[in-house]
Design an enzyme around this catalytic site. Sequence first.
Site, PDB file in Angstrom:
ATOM      1  N   ALA A   1       0.837  -1.206   0.000  1.00  0.00           N
ATOM      2  CA  ALA A   1       0.000   0.000   0.000  1.00  0.00           C
ATOM      3  C   ALA A   1       0.875   1.259   0.000  1.00  0.00           C
ATOM      4  CB  ALA A   1      -0.973  -0.024   1.172  1.00  0.00           C
ATOM      5  N   CYS A   2       0.555   2.220   0.843  1.00  0.00           N
ATOM      6  CA  CYS A   2       1.250   3.510   0.803  1.00  0.00           C
ATOM      7  C   CYS A   2       2.710   3.433   1.251  1.00  0.00           C
ATOM      8  CB  CYS A   2       0.508   4.531   1.662  1.00  0.00           C
ATOM      9  SG  CYS A   2      -1.122   4.967   1.011  1.00  0.00           S
ATOM     10  N   SER A   3       3.116   2.311   1.835  1.00  0.00           N
ATOM     11  CA  SER A   3       4.511   2.143   2.245  1.00  0.00           C
ATOM     12  C   SER A   3       5.343   1.413   1.201  1.00  0.00           C
ATOM     13  CB  SER A   3       4.578   1.380   3.575  1.00  0.00           C
ATOM     14  OG  SER A   3       3.996   2.123   4.611  1.00  0.00           O
ATOM     15  N   SER A   4       4.773   1.133   0.045  1.00  0.00           N
ATOM     16  CA  SER A   4       5.460   0.311  -0.955  1.00  0.00           C
ATOM     17  C   SER A   4       6.826   0.869  -1.339  1.00  0.00           C
ATOM     18  CB  SER A   4       4.581   0.162  -2.203  1.00  0.00           C
ATOM     19  OG  SER A   4       3.387  -0.527  -1.910  1.00  0.00           O
TER      20      SER A   4
ATOM     21  N   SER B   1       2.138   5.481  -2.352  1.00  0.00           N
ATOM     22  CA  SER B   1       3.559   5.228  -2.059  1.00  0.00           C
ATOM     23  C   SER B   1       4.489   6.272  -2.651  1.00  0.00           C
ATOM     24  CB  SER B   1       3.951   3.843  -2.576  1.00  0.00           C
ATOM     25  OG  SER B   1       3.992   3.807  -3.984  1.00  0.00           O
TER      26      SER B   1
END
Length: 372
Positions: free
Chosen positions: A155-158, A333
């Site tokens: 998700a947004c931490s990819s 991300s």
Amino acid sequence: MTTPAITGHGVFTPELSISNDELVVAFNAYADLWNAENAQAIDAGEVAAMDHSSADFIFSASGIERRFVMDKDGVLDPTRMYPRLPARPDEAPGIMAEMALDACRKALEMAGRKGEDIDLVICAASNHERAYPAIAIEIQQLLGAGGFAFDMNVACSSATFGIQAASDMIRAGSARRALVVNPEICSGHLEWRDRDCHFIFGDVCTAVVIEPAAEARGDHWLIRSTRCATQFSNNIRNNNGFLRRTHDQMDDRRDMQFMQNGRKVFKEVLPMVSAHILGHISDEGWQADELKRLWLHQANKTMNDFIGKKVLGRVPEEGEQPNILQDYANTSSAGSIIAFSKHSSDMAPGDKGVICSFGAGYSVGSVLVERA
């Protein structure tokens, strides 16, 4: 031991953008259509009328002023409210690979490298347009890169998870030179018909070149340490995950799109991220007052302001915690990498900073970098 470094970075920005005012006109027209279609149930008290949105509400809730998108007309069509991104023939480059090429070429040019110099491609993004073959392998072929490639989704931490994976492989010697690329077509997964979230996301692609610092051909950033953490939560969820949808799915798609419980996310994620960064820098012997810059995930200005104050122990000064949210909106991300790319060239050798992304999972990743 080999020290990995970021030697190049690039950002692809779509040509089209949607201002808050434009978005509000379209959303309010959709709300009026919905209210008219459901007038009988509304009058009977069975359902609530849909409220209008406003530019002031959007900016107050998020700090966003506009967002870039791959398609504008479909999003602003009150009878549709999602982008027109038709499926491409199998022999044609995918839309994510097409976005990636632009960002990758910019990153390669900065690093003084060519596609054939790369032997690892990681496509790290919150959503992928297909399950397989991997988007990363398609990017690898289009660039003329060698080695191997794979997709990653945290998700947004990819992006930060991808940087850790690439850095570890370079340290271990299983890869020599990597591209971590983050093509985010968030507009295809946002529920543009939901007043609580219809303004959040935008489209973009970022890329970074990572290689041994000793082989850098220009200015570069030493990757001193990376750290990732996850903790399961349903408070941010997307049950669909792919861009392609059939017409029959469109009228009843809400549970397949981006959803979040914003209040719980705010309450639970912020302490997690602040503690993660503080623990990471402490374990590496860094002090908060050594940090020249925080490049945080661009989800919400209030969230970033909170984290910046918690990490630094004071309100961040101008430039210490740059936001690009007002122009790009939440780009999943890619957000922290956009902030890094646009707000790092002024830093001097020895200056230290933290790239940090966080989001669904929950997930959080931090990268400690030092200007070489």
